[in-house]
Design a protein around this motif. Structure first.
Motif, PDB file in Angstrom:
ATOM      1  N   ASP A  33      11.095  -7.785 -41.217  1.00 55.84           N
ATOM      2  CA  ASP A  33      11.833  -6.699 -41.376  1.00 55.84           C
ATOM      3  C   ASP A  33      10.931  -5.352 -41.450  1.00 55.84           C
ATOM      4  N   GLN A  36      10.950  -3.674 -44.911  1.00 54.53           N
ATOM      5  CA  GLN A  36      10.154  -4.247 -45.896  1.00 54.53           C
ATOM      6  C   GLN A  36       8.526  -4.227 -45.451  1.00 54.53           C
ATOM      7  N   ASN A  39       7.474  -0.917 -46.666  1.00 53.65           N
ATOM      8  CA  ASN A  39       7.106  -0.886 -48.287  1.00 53.65           C
ATOM      9  C   ASN A  39       5.897  -1.679 -48.626  1.00 53.65           C
ATOM     10  N   GLN A  40       5.277  -2.672 -47.747  1.00 56.84           N
ATOM     11  CA  GLN A  40       4.079  -3.456 -48.101  1.00 56.84           C
ATOM     12  C   GLN A  40       2.970  -2.402 -47.649  1.00 56.84           C
ATOM     13  N   ILE A 154       4.889 -11.673 -44.412  1.00 60.15           N
ATOM     14  CA  ILE A 154       6.346 -11.478 -44.447  1.00 60.15           C
ATOM     15  C   ILE A 154       7.118 -11.883 -43.298  1.00 60.15           C
TER      16      ILE A 154
END
Length: 198
Positions: A33, A36, A39-40, A154
């Motif tokens: 994603d 995601q 955000n990491q 991820i």
């Protein structure tokens, strides 16, 4: 991990995969994603990409671009490049240089969050010389290591079975593929825009 065709402006919004025949082993399709992923990413790397766009630069010889674009008319080629926001340089031998500039991080289609989706990682792995920042500076190695580590952390693997179908939102979901050794794997892919509100 990458978004499909993010080295040009006109990307397919959706991807369809169909497994005609799975590999004997390995060869999984990988997905993650982009929201995601964003955000990491560390604050320093987010800042780096907010200040520096990616620049893809490729030289194509005359016979190759005529075959690829199905024309030998430079005016037609120039129109194609203008529509795709790509800078075209024609050399004396009629080879061409194409330059395309894009952001590594884009707003989501709904505009509510940021998405890390691009063609950075496979390009740096397969053809590292064609990708730099817009100012021609190199993308730092530690940044590439950070991105690869996040992608691996991820990633979800999809192990194919015969007649499986996968649909991917190419504005948010990155994809890739694990290596495989046999010649059995037969996965079809179609690039498209949806015929419904997206």
């Amino acid at each position: 991990m990458h978004g499909e065709m993010y080295y040009q402006q006109n990307i397919p919004l959706m991807l369809w995969f169909f497994c005609a025949n799975p590999p004997l082993e390995d060869g999984e399709t990988t997905v993650c994603d982009g929201r995601q992923f964003f955000n990491q990413i560390s604050s320093s790397t987010k800042e780096l990409f907010s200040k520096n766009k990616l620049k893809f630069t490729v030289r194509i010889f005359k016979e190759d671009w005529q075959k690829k674009y199905q024309t030998n008319n430079l005016n037609t080629l120039e129109e194609m490049c203008q529509k795709n926001n790509t800078h075209l340089t024609v050399n004396d031998d009629q080879s061409i240089i194409l330059e395309y500039i894009s952001s590594a991080i884009i707003p989501s289609r709904c505009g509510k969050y940021q998405v890390f989706i691009n063609s950075l990682l496979p390009t740096k792995q397969l053809s590292p010389k064609i990708l730099k920042f817009e100012d021609d500076s190199e993308i730092p190695e530690d940044v590439l290591c950070e991105l690869n580590e996040i992608a691996e952390k991820i990633t979800t693997e999809i192990s194919w079975q015969k007649r499986d179908i996968l649909m991917i939102d190419n504005t948010r979901i990155l994809h890739g593929r694990r290596g495989f050794a046999d010649d059995q794997r037969d996965i079809y892919i179609r690039l498209c825009s949806p015929a419904f509100s997206f």
